[in-house]
Motif scaffolding. Structure first.
Motif, PDB file in Angstrom:
ATOM      1  N   ALA A  29     -40.295  31.189   3.846  1.00 26.82           N
ATOM      2  CA  ALA A  29     -40.430  30.484   4.934  1.00 26.82           C
ATOM      3  C   ALA A  29     -39.966  31.045   6.105  1.00 26.82           C
ATOM      4  O   ALA A  29     -40.422  30.762   7.319  1.00 26.82           O
ATOM      5  CB  ALA A  29     -39.836  29.038   4.956  1.00 26.82           C
ATOM      6  N   MET A  30     -39.131  32.035   6.079  1.00 27.39           N
ATOM      7  CA  MET A  30     -38.875  32.884   7.527  1.00 27.39           C
ATOM      8  C   MET A  30     -39.231  34.141   7.604  1.00 27.39           C
ATOM      9  O   MET A  30     -38.946  34.740   8.718  1.00 27.39           O
ATOM     10  CB  MET A  30     -37.179  32.969   7.209  1.00 27.39           C
ATOM     11  N   ASP A  31     -40.299  34.487   6.765  1.00 27.81           N
ATOM     12  CA  ASP A  31     -40.810  35.798   6.580  1.00 27.81           C
ATOM     13  C   ASP A  31     -41.786  36.053   7.681  1.00 27.81           C
ATOM     14  O   ASP A  31     -43.163  35.845   7.602  1.00 27.81           O
ATOM     15  CB  ASP A  31     -41.459  35.839   5.250  1.00 27.81           C
ATOM     16  N   ALA A  32     -41.323  36.428   8.843  1.00 30.01           N
ATOM     17  CA  ALA A  32     -42.433  36.747  10.213  1.00 30.01           C
ATOM     18  C   ALA A  32     -42.968  37.905  10.073  1.00 30.01           C
ATOM     19  O   ALA A  32     -44.290  38.035  10.515  1.00 30.01           O
ATOM     20  CB  ALA A  32     -41.469  36.629  11.226  1.00 30.01           C
ATOM     21  N   LEU A  33     -42.664  38.971   9.304  1.00 32.49           N
ATOM     22  CA  LEU A  33     -43.572  40.193   9.081  1.00 32.49           C
ATOM     23  C   LEU A  33     -44.802  39.645   8.348  1.00 32.49           C
ATOM     24  O   LEU A  33     -45.862  39.997   8.693  1.00 32.49           O
ATOM     25  CB  LEU A  33     -42.679  41.171   8.084  1.00 32.49           C
ATOM     26  N   THR A  34     -44.520  38.684   7.199  1.00 31.64           N
ATOM     27  CA  THR A  34     -45.677  38.456   6.535  1.00 31.64           C
ATOM     28  C   THR A  34     -46.627  37.717   7.313  1.00 31.64           C
ATOM     29  O   THR A  34     -47.765  37.756   7.393  1.00 31.64           O
ATOM     30  CB  THR A  34     -45.235  37.712   5.160  1.00 31.64           C
ATOM     31  N   SER A  35     -46.003  36.658   7.968  1.00 32.38           N
ATOM     32  CA  SER A  35     -46.899  35.669   8.835  1.00 32.38           C
ATOM     33  C   SER A  35     -47.861  36.483   9.808  1.00 32.38           C
ATOM     34  O   SER A  35     -48.940  36.181  10.125  1.00 32.38           O
ATOM     35  CB  SER A  35     -45.897  34.445   9.410  1.00 32.38           C
ATOM     36  N   GLN A  36     -47.131  37.406  10.403  1.00 34.57           N
ATOM     37  CA  GLN A  36     -47.758  38.223  11.547  1.00 34.57           C
ATOM     38  C   GLN A  36     -48.916  39.299  10.995  1.00 34.57           C
ATOM     39  O   GLN A  36     -49.684  39.530  11.558  1.00 34.57           O
ATOM     40  CB  GLN A  36     -46.774  39.000  12.478  1.00 34.57           C
ATOM     41  N   ALA A  37     -48.476  39.792   9.717  1.00 34.58           N
ATOM     42  CA  ALA A  37     -49.141  40.739   9.110  1.00 34.58           C
ATOM     43  C   ALA A  37     -50.578  40.005   8.618  1.00 34.58           C
ATOM     44  O   ALA A  37     -51.469  40.560   8.647  1.00 34.58           O
ATOM     45  CB  ALA A  37     -48.558  41.169   7.823  1.00 34.58           C
ATOM     46  N   ASN A  38     -50.609  38.547   8.122  1.00 35.40           N
ATOM     47  CA  ASN A  38     -51.814  38.058   7.802  1.00 35.40           C
ATOM     48  C   ASN A  38     -52.762  37.854   8.989  1.00 35.40           C
ATOM     49  O   ASN A  38     -53.974  38.095   8.772  1.00 35.40           O
ATOM     50  CB  ASN A  38     -51.216  36.647   7.297  1.00 35.40           C
ATOM     51  N   VAL A  39     -52.081  37.459  10.237  1.00 36.38           N
ATOM     52  CA  VAL A  39     -52.934  37.413  11.477  1.00 36.38           C
ATOM     53  C   VAL A  39     -53.517  38.509  11.779  1.00 36.38           C
ATOM     54  O   VAL A  39     -54.787  38.726  12.104  1.00 36.38           O
ATOM     55  CB  VAL A  39     -52.196  37.023  12.580  1.00 36.38           C
ATOM     56  N   ALA A  40     -52.748  40.054  11.958  1.00 34.69           N
ATOM     57  CA  ALA A  40     -53.243  41.071  11.953  1.00 34.69           C
ATOM     58  C   ALA A  40     -54.500  41.737  11.141  1.00 34.69           C
ATOM     59  O   ALA A  40     -55.161  42.156  11.319  1.00 34.69           O
ATOM     60  CB  ALA A  40     -51.921  42.393  11.822  1.00 34.69           C
ATOM     61  N   GLY A  41     -54.134  41.458   9.716  1.00 37.71           N
ATOM     62  CA  GLY A  41     -55.327  41.850   8.740  1.00 37.71           C
ATOM     63  C   GLY A  41     -56.571  40.998   9.075  1.00 37.71           C
ATOM     64  O   GLY A  41     -57.687  41.733   8.995  1.00 37.71           O
TER      65      GLY A  41
END
Length: 386
Positions: free
Chosen positions: A131-143
């Motif tokens: 739930a804290m994984d900002a790299l994943t959340s932002q990578a989803n947006v970037a992809g």
């Protein structure tokens, strides 16, 4: 016990439009026992007006007032020039601070007595950290955004179309790297109707790629590049050459190529050489999601701007795509920040414990020291060179 003040600063890095908290999350942060301060205009670039924050219970303050009153300062990106001097001993700075790229700034924060918490050091294999994984959340947006950027630059259709003038073939899209950003790109390109192939040096990525409706690109000449923690490892020099040669033919026959391969703390691997680009058809598009000052996956990519080659290939160095969808990117980032504050706090107070498995990865400085081992090593190397 007096509640702590959490301050949300306005990002001043050129082009950065995200904000660390959105109004919908303010109330939940307050529910953790914190008082929320928001710098005037902090969310305006992401379409979150000051009034929405005020209605959610936040106090709108000036930048100077925020730094003077906040116990915890929330940011999105790495600290801007002069930030350490604006902070005081005992304050905590939270964001995607990129400590391995900014060891000098981390040393300044330690010297100032600031606790620096960087979400890009989160142990991503721990389920309780997701739930804290900002790299994943932002990578989803970037992809997702990478595909829209590519489709906009591509001069033909993505889907196959049956028209009275004949059939239009679908675009052939190749996504290199099947991490979070790569999988998001694969899924988006497939939904747009393109013929999609995906490639990753980790054999276990095949199932994920195929589950999204794409084909897995087999390169028998390339050794497995599976590393620890679900990441790819650094390939040897010989393995990189073999990979580039094997990819060249495959890249050249695709209309759109999106590259997403990164290795934490290291220069991104070079996947597409200038020689390969010269083999591509005019009108082809490459989007390099790994483009940065350190280099990218594509030899000719320049961070932040497109380059059109002599043979008509558009190479886009997409170094910070989440900021181009600031409302969505900010909303998911804010939930990451909320989860972090919930994890670190007890009764409205932060509890820093570097023996904790999660905190050991994200707490970079504390009690006047650089406590993160990899960052501390870089700081020591920098001092030796001086």
């Amino acid at each position: 016990m007096t509640a702590l003040f959490v301050g949300v600063v306005k990002e001043n890095t050129p082009g950065e439009r995200r904000v660390a908290l959105v109004p919908d999350v303010v109330g939940r942060v307050s529910g953790c026992g914190f008082e929320v301060l928001v710098e005037a205009g902090a969310g305006s670039a992401a379409w979150f007006p000051d009034g929405a924050y005020a209605e959610a219970g936040a106090a709108i303050v000036t930048r100077d007032d925020l730094f003077a009153r906040a116990d915890v300062v929330l940011t999105v990106g790495q600290p801007e020039a002069g930030t350490p001097a604006s902070l005081r001993a005992g304050q905590t700075l939270v964001g995607l601070l990129q400590p391995l790229r900014n060891p000098g700034v981390m040393a300044e924060l330690a010297a100032a007595g600031v606790t620096a918490v960087s979400l890009d050091g989160l142990p991503r294999t721990l389920s309780r950290a997701q739930a804290m994984d900002a790299l994943t959340s932002q990578a989803n947006v970037a992809g997702y955004k990478a595909v829209l950027v590519a489709a906009d630059a591509y001069s033909r259709y993505f889907p196959m179309l049956m028209t009275s003038a004949g059939t239009v073939r679908p675009a052939e899209v190749l996504v290199l790297g099947a991490g979070v950003a790569g999988l998001a790109a694969i899924g988006t390109a497939h939904r747009l109707g393109a013929l999609v192939r995906g490639y990753d040096v980790r054999p276990q990525a095949r199932g994920e790629i195929e589950s999204l409706g794409a084909s897995f690109l087999d390169l028998a000449e390339v050794a497995s590049g599976a590393g620890q923690g679900g990441y790819a490892r650094d390939l040897t020099a010989d393995e990189l050459v073999a990979q580039q040669e094997a990819l060249a033919t495959a890249v050249a026959r695709h209309d759109v190529v999106i590259t997403t391969a990164q290795v934490p703390g290291h220069r991104p691997p070079l996947l597409v050489t200038e020689k390969t680009i010269k083999m591509m058809r005019p009108g082809s598009v490459i989007v390099d999601l790994a483009a940065s000052a350190l280099g990218g996956n594509v030899e000719l990519s320049v961070p932040g701007r497109p380059v059109v080659t002599d043979n008509g290939v558009t190479v886009i160095g997409a170094d910070n795509l989440p900021t181009e969808i600031p409302s969505a990117a900010s909303a998911v980032y804010a939930r990451n920040i909320l989860a972090l504050l919930e994890y670190l706090s007890r009764d409205g107070q932060l509890r820093i414990d570097t023996t904790d498995e999660i905190q050991a990865g994200i707490v970079i400085t504390h009690d006047g020291q650089v406590v993160h081992p990899a960052t501390a090593e870089l700081v020591a190397e920098s001092k030796e060179r001086e």
